[in-house]
Scaffold this motif. Structure first.
Motif, PDB file in Angstrom:
ATOM      1  N   LYS A 157       0.816  -1.436  -0.054  1.00 18.52           N
ATOM      2  CA  LYS A 157      -0.012  -0.110  -0.181  1.00 18.52           C
ATOM      3  C   LYS A 157       0.687   1.161  -0.133  1.00 18.52           C
ATOM      4  O   LYS A 157       0.519   2.326  -0.556  1.00 18.52           O
ATOM      5  CB  LYS A 157      -1.019   0.110   1.144  1.00 18.52           C
ATOM      6  CG  LYS A 157      -0.384   0.272   2.700  1.00 18.52           C
ATOM      7  CD  LYS A 157      -1.432   0.432   3.551  1.00 18.52           C
ATOM      8  CE  LYS A 157      -1.005   0.817   4.990  1.00 18.52           C
ATOM      9  NZ  LYS A 157      -1.946   0.790   5.623  1.00 18.52           N
ATOM     10  N   THR A 172      -6.777   8.356  -6.221  1.00 17.96           N
ATOM     11  CA  THR A 172      -6.984   6.878  -6.457  1.00 17.96           C
ATOM     12  C   THR A 172      -6.315   5.957  -5.738  1.00 17.96           C
ATOM     13  O   THR A 172      -6.756   5.012  -5.016  1.00 17.96           O
ATOM     14  CB  THR A 172      -6.899   6.626  -8.014  1.00 17.96           C
ATOM     15  OG1 THR A 172      -7.628   7.363  -8.713  1.00 17.96           O
ATOM     16  CG2 THR A 172      -6.993   5.032  -8.373  1.00 17.96           C
ATOM     17  N   PRO A 182      -7.008   7.218  -1.216  1.00 23.91           N
ATOM     18  CA  PRO A 182      -8.121   7.866  -1.020  1.00 23.91           C
ATOM     19  C   PRO A 182      -8.236   8.864   0.098  1.00 23.91           C
ATOM     20  O   PRO A 182      -8.883   9.785   0.133  1.00 23.91           O
ATOM     21  CB  PRO A 182      -9.313   6.904  -1.103  1.00 23.91           C
ATOM     22  CG  PRO A 182      -8.518   5.624  -1.512  1.00 23.91           C
ATOM     23  CD  PRO A 182      -7.399   5.745  -1.511  1.00 23.91           C
ATOM     24  N   SER A 183      -7.605   8.488   1.404  1.00 22.31           N
ATOM     25  CA  SER A 183      -7.726   9.232   2.578  1.00 22.31           C
ATOM     26  C   SER A 183      -6.744  10.592   2.311  1.00 22.31           C
ATOM     27  O   SER A 183      -7.220  11.400   3.089  1.00 22.31           O
ATOM     28  CB  SER A 183      -7.364   8.503   3.597  1.00 22.31           C
ATOM     29  OG  SER A 183      -6.018   8.156   3.513  1.00 22.31           O
ATOM     30  N   ARG A 191     -12.283   7.550  -6.328  1.00 19.73           N
ATOM     31  CA  ARG A 191     -12.923   6.422  -5.221  1.00 19.73           C
ATOM     32  C   ARG A 191     -13.525   5.152  -5.912  1.00 19.73           C
ATOM     33  O   ARG A 191     -13.256   3.848  -5.333  1.00 19.73           O
ATOM     34  CB  ARG A 191     -13.963   6.932  -4.363  1.00 19.73           C
ATOM     35  CG  ARG A 191     -13.334   8.115  -3.307  1.00 19.73           C
ATOM     36  CD  ARG A 191     -14.547   8.737  -2.593  1.00 19.73           C
ATOM     37  NE  ARG A 191     -13.708   9.736  -1.675  1.00 19.73           N
ATOM     38  CZ  ARG A 191     -13.389   9.609  -0.706  1.00 19.73           C
ATOM     39  NH1 ARG A 191     -13.691   8.470   0.125  1.00 19.73           N
ATOM     40  NH2 ARG A 191     -12.955  10.591   0.061  1.00 19.73           N
ATOM     41  N   ALA A 192     -14.119   5.366  -6.889  1.00 21.90           N
ATOM     42  CA  ALA A 192     -14.835   4.483  -7.868  1.00 21.90           C
ATOM     43  C   ALA A 192     -13.554   3.296  -8.180  1.00 21.90           C
ATOM     44  O   ALA A 192     -13.786   2.115  -8.126  1.00 21.90           O
ATOM     45  CB  ALA A 192     -15.755   4.693  -8.780  1.00 21.90           C
ATOM     46  N   HIS A 233     -10.731   3.132  -7.290  1.00 27.66           N
ATOM     47  CA  HIS A 233      -9.979   2.456  -6.110  1.00 27.66           C
ATOM     48  C   HIS A 233     -10.874   1.296  -5.481  1.00 27.66           C
ATOM     49  O   HIS A 233     -10.283   0.244  -5.303  1.00 27.66           O
ATOM     50  CB  HIS A 233      -9.827   3.483  -4.963  1.00 27.66           C
ATOM     51  CG  HIS A 233      -9.157   2.823  -4.002  1.00 27.66           C
ATOM     52  ND1 HIS A 233      -7.670   2.745  -3.904  1.00 27.66           N
ATOM     53  CD2 HIS A 233      -9.470   2.315  -2.762  1.00 27.66           C
ATOM     54  CE1 HIS A 233      -7.448   2.264  -2.564  1.00 27.66           C
ATOM     55  NE2 HIS A 233      -8.514   1.766  -1.992  1.00 27.66           N
ATOM     56  N   ARG A 234     -12.192   1.482  -5.461  1.00 26.65           N
ATOM     57  CA  ARG A 234     -12.847   0.366  -4.989  1.00 26.65           C
ATOM     58  C   ARG A 234     -12.659  -0.681  -6.135  1.00 26.65           C
ATOM     59  O   ARG A 234     -12.915  -1.868  -5.594  1.00 26.65           O
ATOM     60  CB  ARG A 234     -14.267   0.778  -4.618  1.00 26.65           C
ATOM     61  CG  ARG A 234     -14.509   1.238  -3.347  1.00 26.65           C
ATOM     62  CD  ARG A 234     -15.725   1.594  -3.122  1.00 26.65           C
ATOM     63  NE  ARG A 234     -16.810   2.543  -4.190  1.00 26.65           N
ATOM     64  CZ  ARG A 234     -16.880   3.693  -3.974  1.00 26.65           C
ATOM     65  NH1 ARG A 234     -16.265   4.460  -3.121  1.00 26.65           N
ATOM     66  NH2 ARG A 234     -17.305   4.453  -4.974  1.00 26.65           N
ATOM     67  N   ARG A 235     -12.853  -0.503  -7.111  1.00 32.13           N
ATOM     68  CA  ARG A 235     -13.092  -1.735  -8.260  1.00 32.13           C
ATOM     69  C   ARG A 235     -11.794  -2.334  -8.587  1.00 32.13           C
ATOM     70  O   ARG A 235     -12.018  -3.463  -8.664  1.00 32.13           O
ATOM     71  CB  ARG A 235     -13.556  -0.655  -9.465  1.00 32.13           C
ATOM     72  CG  ARG A 235     -13.799  -1.664 -10.594  1.00 32.13           C
ATOM     73  CD  ARG A 235     -14.780  -2.657 -10.811  1.00 32.13           C
ATOM     74  NE  ARG A 235     -15.141  -3.241 -11.837  1.00 32.13           N
ATOM     75  CZ  ARG A 235     -15.314  -4.588 -12.068  1.00 32.13           C
ATOM     76  NH1 ARG A 235     -15.022  -5.659 -10.907  1.00 32.13           N
ATOM     77  NH2 ARG A 235     -15.513  -5.006 -13.254  1.00 32.13           N
ATOM     78  N   TRP A 236     -10.699  -1.522  -8.661  1.00 31.76           N
ATOM     79  CA  TRP A 236      -9.588  -2.136  -9.228  1.00 31.76           C
ATOM     80  C   TRP A 236      -8.447  -2.400  -7.926  1.00 31.76           C
ATOM     81  O   TRP A 236      -7.415  -3.062  -8.334  1.00 31.76           O
ATOM     82  CB  TRP A 236      -8.769  -1.777 -10.137  1.00 31.76           C
ATOM     83  CG  TRP A 236      -9.903  -1.979 -11.485  1.00 31.76           C
ATOM     84  CD1 TRP A 236      -9.751  -3.040 -12.108  1.00 31.76           C
ATOM     85  CD2 TRP A 236     -10.764  -1.121 -12.275  1.00 31.76           C
ATOM     86  NE1 TRP A 236     -10.925  -3.134 -12.874  1.00 31.76           N
ATOM     87  CE2 TRP A 236     -11.243  -1.677 -13.262  1.00 31.76           C
ATOM     88  CE3 TRP A 236     -10.956   0.304 -12.296  1.00 31.76           C
ATOM     89  CZ2 TRP A 236     -12.183  -1.080 -14.321  1.00 31.76           C
ATOM     90  CZ3 TRP A 236     -11.775   0.964 -12.943  1.00 31.76           C
ATOM     91  CH2 TRP A 236     -12.414   0.044 -14.061  1.00 31.76           C
ATOM     92  N   LYS A 259      -8.480  -1.602  -4.220  1.00 36.01           N
ATOM     93  CA  LYS A 259      -8.826  -2.441  -2.724  1.00 36.01           C
ATOM     94  C   LYS A 259      -8.810  -3.691  -2.904  1.00 36.01           C
ATOM     95  O   LYS A 259      -9.250  -4.433  -3.500  1.00 36.01           O
ATOM     96  CB  LYS A 259     -10.403  -1.764  -2.572  1.00 36.01           C
ATOM     97  CG  LYS A 259     -10.636  -1.925  -0.982  1.00 36.01           C
ATOM     98  CD  LYS A 259     -12.186  -1.244  -0.529  1.00 36.01           C
ATOM     99  CE  LYS A 259     -12.105  -1.302   0.694  1.00 36.01           C
ATOM    100  NZ  LYS A 259     -13.747  -0.883   1.099  1.00 36.01           N
ATOM    101  N   ARG A 288      -9.341  -7.334  -1.413  1.00 37.00           N
ATOM    102  CA  ARG A 288     -10.592  -8.255  -1.269  1.00 37.00           C
ATOM    103  C   ARG A 288     -10.638  -9.198  -0.285  1.00 37.00           C
ATOM    104  O   ARG A 288      -9.689  -9.899   0.014  1.00 37.00           O
ATOM    105  CB  ARG A 288     -11.076  -8.772  -2.794  1.00 37.00           C
ATOM    106  CG  ARG A 288     -11.359  -7.617  -3.589  1.00 37.00           C
ATOM    107  CD  ARG A 288     -11.542  -8.262  -5.057  1.00 37.00           C
ATOM    108  NE  ARG A 288     -11.416  -7.335  -6.024  1.00 37.00           N
ATOM    109  CZ  ARG A 288     -12.466  -6.583  -6.843  1.00 37.00           C
ATOM    110  NH1 ARG A 288     -13.682  -7.141  -6.349  1.00 37.00           N
ATOM    111  NH2 ARG A 288     -12.197  -5.719  -7.491  1.00 37.00           N
TER     112      ARG A 288
END
Length: 119
Positions: free
Chosen positions: A3, A58, A61-62, A109-110, A112-115, A117, A119
């Motif tokens: 990260k 991306t 995000p924070s 954000r989208a 980041h969440r999609r590709w 983050k 799982r």
């Protein structure tokens, strides 16, 4: 890549884009080739500031709590100093810069969440 590596990649890309954006926005207007199309400069300002913050937001995000205000401040300062470089200061450009930054928030954000983050 861990990260921290991703975060550093995002910040590094945003810094590179920031240098390019700053250089492009300080080129004297007389040195810009091509036809003048009404409103195109606002689209360009929007796109440049969107691309400026997208990598940082991306991959980290924070970081929006300081990246977004810093990018908006940068857009304002660019407009203030442009007259010293043979360019015009326009409030509409500042608005386009700010809208580009704000539009990048939900899109980053989208992404980041999609590709990105875990799982």
């Amino acid at each position: 890549m861990n990260k921290y590596g991703k975060r550093n990649l995002g910040f590094g890309l945003s810094v590179v884009v920031g240098v390019v954006v700053t250089a492009m926005l300080l080129v004297p207007a007389s040195d810009i080739p091509g036809p003048h199309i009404e409103g195109l400069d606002k689209v360009i300002h929007f796109a440049m500031f969107f691309l400026l913050v997208l990598p940082a937001l991306t991959f980290a995000p924070s970081s929006w709590v300081w990246v977004v205000p810093l990018a908006i401040f940068h857009g304002g300062m660019i407009e203030i100093i442009q007259p010293y470089f043979g360019r015009g200061m326009e409030f509409g450009d500042f608005v386009a810069n700010t809208l580009g930054v704000c539009t990048a928030i939900p899109i980053s954000r989208a992404i980041h969440r999609r590709w990105l983050k875990p799982r």
